[in-house]
Design an enzyme around this catalytic site. Structure first.
Site, PDB file in Angstrom:
ATOM      1  N   HIS A 175       0.820  -1.212   0.000  1.00 34.88           N
ATOM      2  CA  HIS A 175       0.000   0.000   0.000  1.00 34.88           C
ATOM      3  C   HIS A 175       0.863   1.275   0.000  1.00 34.88           C
ATOM      4  O   HIS A 175       0.781   2.098  -0.903  1.00 34.88           O
ATOM      5  CB  HIS A 175      -0.880   0.047   1.254  1.00 34.88           C
TER       6      HIS A 175
HETATM    7  O1  RIB Z   1      -4.987   0.161   4.595  1.00 35.80           O
HETATM    8  C1  RIB Z   1      -3.590   0.148   4.512  1.00 35.80           C
HETATM    9  C2  RIB Z   1      -3.005   1.357   5.174  1.00 35.80           C
HETATM   10  O2  RIB Z   1      -3.315   1.348   6.581  1.00 35.80           O
HETATM   11  C3  RIB Z   1      -1.466   1.396   5.110  1.00 35.80           C
HETATM   12  O3  RIB Z   1      -1.037   2.727   5.114  1.00 35.80           O
HETATM   13  C4  RIB Z   1      -1.070   0.716   6.384  1.00 35.80           C
HETATM   14  O4  RIB Z   1       0.244   1.090   6.814  1.00 35.80           O
HETATM   15  C5  RIB Z   1      -2.104   1.256   7.335  1.00 35.80           C
HETATM   16  O5  RIB Z   1      -1.680   2.566   7.744  1.00 35.80           O
END
Ligand code: RIB
Ligand code: CA
Length: 329
Positions: free
Chosen positions: A258
């Protein structure tokens, strides 16, 4: 959006200090295209103190020539109670690093000597907005509490910045922390809506593209074998529990990148295909808190709902993974 592939641009990373945040920070610290002015930290995956320690841990491992300012910000969401992801990222936010030892039995990750700045993250954000203006890009890797707080404190200054690239939300795919919501927007939906209303140029790197950016465990272990280093060892160590979560819950032994993808978009926007849409974030829904609702109707009335965000709806996965490997292996 300015293509950054051949120039370095002033950047601030706002992060909640988890495992994928750490991978994104390694990329940023190793990328010649990025002039990392500061790293602002907040509560999200883990509490703000541990998140700051985790950022400093990454810096101590990458050992960049220039150490960016690391400043702590918000300890809790604007309205909702704190909600963390320690069950996924580990109680330390980095996969329980204390478990690992050197051959001589000493800790592989000893007590840190680096400290966060005394200055608060909100002041750092506002100063950077004032100093760099439209040249500044903020890459937001956690809940948007710090950015929303800076907007509430001094919107006129914050609106000078060029763009915020946000890891968050989900438009045509389900959420991850609930059926409706992605984690960052779920933790602080009020902050996300403040940012949606800000008028600042926004890019959303949501689950629609993050779930097309997988990192298999086998690749991490292969990198460690082929390119043994403090960085590849750290990546293998900090992702171990995180990847086991995906193996046991989603049948994929690996993780989704992500935050590294959001950072990669700041380096090379051509990695993704975007659509300019009108988006709101649900703050009150009993079942839908944190839902990122985009107006996808063909006959949408743009005077009523003016588009406010470039939403990433597709990604060149191979090109992204090549960039990721280039910057972390
Ligand atoms: O949904 C994924 C996100 O939420 C990423 O940024 C992970 O590190 C959490 O912060
Ligand atoms: Ca994050």
């Amino acid at each position: 959006m300015t293509n950054l592939s051949n120039q370095s641009t002033p950047l601030i990373i706002d992060t909640d200090g988890g495992v994928d945040d750490a991978l994104a920070l390694i990329m940023a610290l190793n990328s010649p295209q990025i002039d990392l002015k500061a790293i602002t930290v907040l509560a999200g995956n883990i509490d703000v103190d541990r998140a700051a320690k985790n950022v400093l841990r990454v810096i101590s491992i990458v050992e960049p020539d220039k150490i960016p300012t690391v400043a702590k910000g918000c300890e809790k969401p604007l309205v909702n109670p704190p909600f963390n992801a320690a069950g996924i990222h580990g109680t330390d936010g980095l996969g329980e690093l204390y478990r690992f030892q050197q051959a001589d039995g000493s800790p592989r990750y000893p007590q840190l000597t680096l400290e966060p700045a005394d200055e608060n993250a909100i002041d750092i954000l506002l100063k950077a907005a004032q100093n760099y203006g439209e040249n500044l890009t903020i890459v937001a890797l956690g809940p948007l509490t710090n950015i929303a707080t800076a907007l509430q404190q001094d919107a006129e200054t914050m609106k000078k910045i060029g763009r915020i690239i946000i890891m968050g939300g989900a438009v045509k795919v389900p959420g991850n922390i609930s059926a409706a919501a992605e984690f960052n927007f779920f933790v602080d939906p009020h902050a996300a809506q403040v940012v949606m209303e800000s008028g600042i140029p926004l890019t959303l790197v949501g689950l629609d593209v993050a779930m097309k950016a997988p990192l298999p465990r086998a690749v991490v272990e292969e990198n460690l074998q082929k390119h043994p280093s403090k960085i590849t060892q750290f990546i293998a160590d900090c992702t171990e529990i995180y990847m086991a979560f995906y193996r046991d819950n989603e049948g994929f032994y690996g993780c989704y990148l992500h935050d590294p993808l959001a950072l990669a978009v700041a380096i090379d926007p051509s990695l993704v295909k975007t659509e300019l849409l009108y988006m709101v974030v649900e703050t009150e829904g009993r079942f839908t808190k944190g839902l990122s609702l985009a107006d996808l109707r063909d006959r949408r009335d743009e005077s009523e709902n003016p588009p406010n965000i470039d939403v990433c709806l597709d990604v060149d996965t191979q090109k992204f993974l090549q960039l990721f490997e280039q910057l972390v292996a």
